[in-house]
Design an enzyme around this catalytic site. Structure first.
Site, short mmCIF file in Angstrom:
data_model
loop_
_atom_site.label_atom_id
_atom_site.label_comp_id
_atom_site.label_asym_id
_atom_site.label_seq_id
_atom_site.Cartn_x
_atom_site.Cartn_y
_atom_site.Cartn_z
N ASP A 9 0.88 -1.16 0.00
CA ASP A 9 0.00 0.00 0.00
C ASP A 9 0.93 1.23 0.00
O ASP A 9 2.07 1.15 0.45
CB ASP A 9 -0.86 -0.05 1.28
N ALA A 10 0.44 2.34 -0.50
CA ALA A 10 1.30 3.54 -0.56
C ALA A 10 1.13 4.44 0.66
O ALA A 10 2.04 4.59 1.49
CB ALA A 10 1.02 4.32 -1.85
N TYR A 11 -0.05 5.05 0.77
CA TYR A 11 -0.25 6.11 1.76
C TYR A 11 -0.39 5.55 3.17
O TYR A 11 -1.33 4.82 3.47
CB TYR A 11 -1.48 6.95 1.40
N ARG A 40 -7.47 13.28 6.15
CA ARG A 40 -7.23 11.87 5.87
C ARG A 40 -8.47 11.00 6.17
O ARG A 40 -8.82 10.08 5.43
CB ARG A 40 -6.03 11.36 6.66
N SER A 116 -2.25 0.89 -4.96
CA SER A 116 -2.76 2.03 -4.20
C SER A 116 -4.04 2.59 -4.77
O SER A 116 -4.32 2.48 -5.97
CB SER A 116 -1.70 3.14 -4.18
N ASN A 117 -4.79 3.23 -3.88
CA ASN A 117 -5.95 4.00 -4.28
C ASN A 117 -5.55 5.23 -5.11
O ASN A 117 -6.36 5.80 -5.82
CB ASN A 117 -6.69 4.52 -3.04
C1 LAC Z 1 -3.53 3.68 -0.54
C2 LAC Z 1 -4.23 4.25 0.66
C3 LAC Z 1 -5.41 3.50 1.01
O1 LAC Z 1 -2.35 3.94 -0.79
O2 LAC Z 1 -3.42 4.29 1.74
O3 LAC Z 1 -4.19 2.95 -1.26
#
Ligand code: LAC
Length: 247
Positions: A9-11, A40, A116-117
């Site tokens: 996952d990224a974020y 967030r 990621s989203n």
């Molecule tokens: C993402 C968020 C959900 O990177 O953190 O998909």
């Protein structure tokens, strides 16, 4: 089966989303922390709501809408359109967690990717600005399916892109709901737990700090009927886990 791909996952997982707090504080002294947390919380809420409503809007638009929401909560107005864009731009240049690069380098023998989203434009900028470009085999955005995680369709993109079946993938996220979604889909999962103690330390004399409220809502394990396979406290623990991984 040996793990052939490690997907992140990224974020919040590779990138520290709390690193927007300095720029929001600079723009709105005294409000940096509360704006950061509401931003967030709403950002994710909008991904889930829009997916359920079947009214997809990309993560870039959602990040914009949720920042507007957070500022409106306190009647905050940006002095110029530039200021709004400057805050938003931090999302394209978030701080990497300090152990990210060394951990990825140590797992080079696996396929490495982000799922990621984030919209493709956001992720391209983020990966370039943080110097991860050469370390990843793929940067996968849910935008290809026009749904957000934890929809199963989003996790299906991993096999469609990397050609590695779910049981040979280790999915890494610091977002509990994302780990649950990945596990429900059939991926091997590891949850990175960060900032659990803030939930206790941030509560004092009946008052709770915004960041502690965020941690209480989002950094703890959600019981959604599936259980993560592994549990670590930092990215630096992953290479050893992956090296010993058999399932
Ligand atoms: C993402 C968020 C959900 O990177 O953190 O998909």
């Amino acid at each position: 089966v040996t793990i052939k791909a490690v997907v992140f996952d990224a974020y919040g997982t590779l990138y520290d989303i709390q690193s927007v707090a300095a720029v929001t504080e600079e723009a709105f002294p005294g409000y940096g922390e509360i704006v950061t947390q509401i931003w967030r919380l709403k950002q994710l809420e909008y991904t889930w709501l829009r997916t359920l409503m079947q009214r997809y809007k990309d993560f870039s638009g959602i990040t914009r809408d949720s920042l507007t929401y957070a500022l409106n909560c306190f009647g905050l107005r940006c002095k110029s359109p530039d200021a709004f864009e400057r805050i938003l731009a931090k999302y394209l240049d978030l701080d990497l967690y300090p152990d990210a690069i060394a951990s990825l380098e140590a797992m080079k023998d696996k396929k490495l990717a982000i799922l990621s989203n984030g919209s493709p434009d956001m992720l391209t900028a983020l990966v370039r600005n943080s110097g991860l470009e050469g370390l990843l085999d793929a940067v996968i955005s849910v935008d290809a399916k026009k749904v957000f995680k934890p929809s199963p369709e989003a996790y299906a993109l991993i096999e469609e892109t990397l050609r590695v079946p779910p049981h040979e993938v280790l999915f890494v996220s610091a977002n509990s709901w994302d780990v649950s979604g990945a596990k429900a889909f059939g991926l091997n999962t590891v949850m990175i737990e960060r900032g659990m103690t803030e939930g206790h330390g941030g509560f004092k004399d009946g008052m709770v700090r915004p960041r502690a409220m965020y941690a209480a809502l989002r950094n703890r394990w959600d019981d959604l009927g599936v259980w993560r396979d592994h549990h670590v406290f930092a990215l630096s623990e992953l290479p050893a886990l992956v090296a010993g991984q058999r399932s």
